[in-house]
Write a protein that holds these residues in place. Sequence first.
Motif, mmCIF file in Angstrom:
data_model
loop_
_atom_site.group_PDB
_atom_site.id
_atom_site.type_symbol
_atom_site.label_atom_id
_atom_site.label_comp_id
_atom_site.label_asym_id
_atom_site.label_seq_id
_atom_site.Cartn_x
_atom_site.Cartn_y
_atom_site.Cartn_z
ATOM 1 N N SER A 81 88.176 -79.313 -67.798
ATOM 2 C CA SER A 81 87.979 -80.191 -66.640
ATOM 3 C C SER A 81 88.704 -81.510 -66.846
ATOM 4 C CB SER A 81 86.483 -80.457 -66.438
ATOM 5 O OG SER A 81 85.906 -80.980 -67.608
ATOM 6 N N GLU A 82 89.637 -81.516 -67.797
ATOM 7 C CA GLU A 82 90.330 -82.752 -68.143
ATOM 8 C C GLU A 82 91.769 -82.699 -67.675
ATOM 9 O OE1 GLU A 82 91.144 -85.512 -72.106
ATOM 10 O OE2 GLU A 82 90.408 -83.466 -72.312
ATOM 11 N N ASP A 192 84.836 -90.270 -69.664
ATOM 12 C CA ASP A 192 84.935 -89.292 -68.589
ATOM 13 C C ASP A 192 83.650 -89.243 -67.770
ATOM 14 O OD1 ASP A 192 87.547 -88.327 -69.349
ATOM 15 O OD2 ASP A 192 86.575 -87.378 -71.061
ATOM 16 N N GLY A 193 82.554 -89.684 -68.353
ATOM 17 C CA GLY A 193 81.290 -89.727 -67.648
ATOM 18 C C GLY A 193 80.454 -90.893 -68.131
ATOM 19 N N THR A 201 80.076 -90.399 -72.081
ATOM 20 C CA THR A 201 80.437 -89.063 -72.550
ATOM 21 C C THR A 201 81.909 -88.765 -72.295
ATOM 22 O OG1 THR A 201 79.760 -88.111 -70.417
ATOM 23 C CG2 THR A 201 78.102 -88.162 -72.164
ATOM 24 N N THR A 202 82.435 -87.779 -73.045
ATOM 25 C CA THR A 202 83.810 -87.326 -72.860
ATOM 26 C C THR A 202 83.820 -85.805 -72.722
ATOM 27 O OG1 THR A 202 84.396 -86.918 -75.177
ATOM 28 C CG2 THR A 202 84.556 -89.193 -74.398
ATOM 29 N N HIS A 203 84.993 -85.278 -72.421
ATOM 30 C CA HIS A 203 85.136 -83.824 -72.285
ATOM 31 C C HIS A 203 85.231 -83.117 -73.634
ATOM 32 C CE1 HIS A 203 85.579 -83.803 -67.960
ATOM 33 N NE2 HIS A 203 86.580 -84.651 -68.000
ATOM 34 N N LYS A 229 83.778 -91.820 -62.341
ATOM 35 C CA LYS A 229 83.106 -91.410 -63.584
ATOM 36 C C LYS A 229 81.624 -91.794 -63.598
ATOM 37 C CE LYS A 229 87.308 -90.447 -64.866
ATOM 38 N NZ LYS A 229 88.129 -91.573 -65.185
ATOM 39 N N ARG A 232 78.281 -89.363 -63.707
ATOM 40 C CA ARG A 232 78.663 -88.070 -64.271
ATOM 41 C C ARG A 232 78.235 -87.987 -65.735
ATOM 42 N NH1 ARG A 232 84.877 -86.948 -63.740
ATOM 43 N NH2 ARG A 232 84.187 -84.962 -64.593
ATOM 44 N N THR A 233 77.933 -86.781 -66.189
ATOM 45 C CA THR A 233 77.682 -86.517 -67.602
ATOM 46 C C THR A 233 78.570 -85.348 -68.007
ATOM 47 O OG1 THR A 233 75.390 -87.274 -67.479
ATOM 48 C CG2 THR A 233 75.980 -85.876 -69.340
ATOM 49 N N THR A 234 79.460 -85.573 -68.973
ATOM 50 C CA THR A 234 80.350 -84.518 -69.434
ATOM 51 C C THR A 234 79.877 -83.995 -70.790
ATOM 52 O OG1 THR A 234 81.863 -86.211 -70.299
ATOM 53 C CG2 THR A 234 82.320 -85.353 -68.102
ATOM 54 N N LEU A 235 80.649 -83.110 -71.384
ATOM 55 C CA LEU A 235 80.202 -82.302 -72.515
ATOM 56 C C LEU A 235 79.693 -83.089 -73.716
ATOM 57 C CD1 LEU A 235 80.057 -79.516 -73.993
ATOM 58 C CD2 LEU A 235 82.418 -79.973 -74.741
#
Length: 279
Positions: A81-82, A192-193, A201-203, A229, A232-235
């Motif tokens: 998703s990046e 990213d989030g 958070t990042t991917h 961003k 959002r919450t990324t991985l």
Amino acid sequence: MFDDRTSALASTPPASGSGKRSRRMRAILELLTEQGAITLQDLVATLGVSAATARRDLADLEQQGLLARTHGGARMAVPTSEIPVRLREGQAPGVKQRIGRAAAALLPDGPLAVAIGGGTTAASVARSLVFRNGLTIVTNSLTTASEIGARPNLRVVMTGGTIRPHSFELVGVLAENAFAAMNVGAAIVGMDGVSAVGGATTHDETEARTNAAMVRNAQRTIVVADSSKIGRTTLAPVVGMRGVHDLVTDDGADPAELQRITDLGVRVHVVSTRAHETN
């Protein structure tokens, strides 16, 4: 309520070369991220281009390893998703520039060691610092280092590490050890989030560990992220919001989410998306 005192503040290109085509290629990757696959017919209808133009864009992206061509369309080469940094450079450039200026204005005058992470928004902060004196900038971003490394008024220190092809960041044990060995007055990181519940958070989990090492030895952590961003919450988690001192974003962010972040003790600074460009 969040602090809006800053609201008035105002790489390598893809093979296409043109800004218009870069935007199209970003749109293709975003569609593939959402859908997993897309037909040539849908791409033509969505982007309003000819089939020949769409085929050229798909061929270019396939050559860069960013998608796989299929009969009558394309699919993601690797699930992600990046968007690669070379295609993200043109996304909301005016807003990111204003976020960069606002974040740079938060740093005190005089000698200071600053860690700056990767990403286009963090790079905008670095560009806003190029005329400052007495700064030592520690970075794991090849893009940032190449832009500011020749400035005689700045001392630029690069970490070691393994290059992430999507972001041109140096990550991994070497980068983590380099950040762990230094004490900095401020760490400036793009994410990213960003959310009250999920934190920053990042991917990518390796990138997240490197960013976590960066902020661990910083007296002040400044997160820079455009409004897309926020919420959002990324991985991969980097730091909880209680570990963030300042968030700089734009007025497109959800006010309710910004209030929840403010309630956790974060100073939120909002720049206007309607400010006039000063380039």
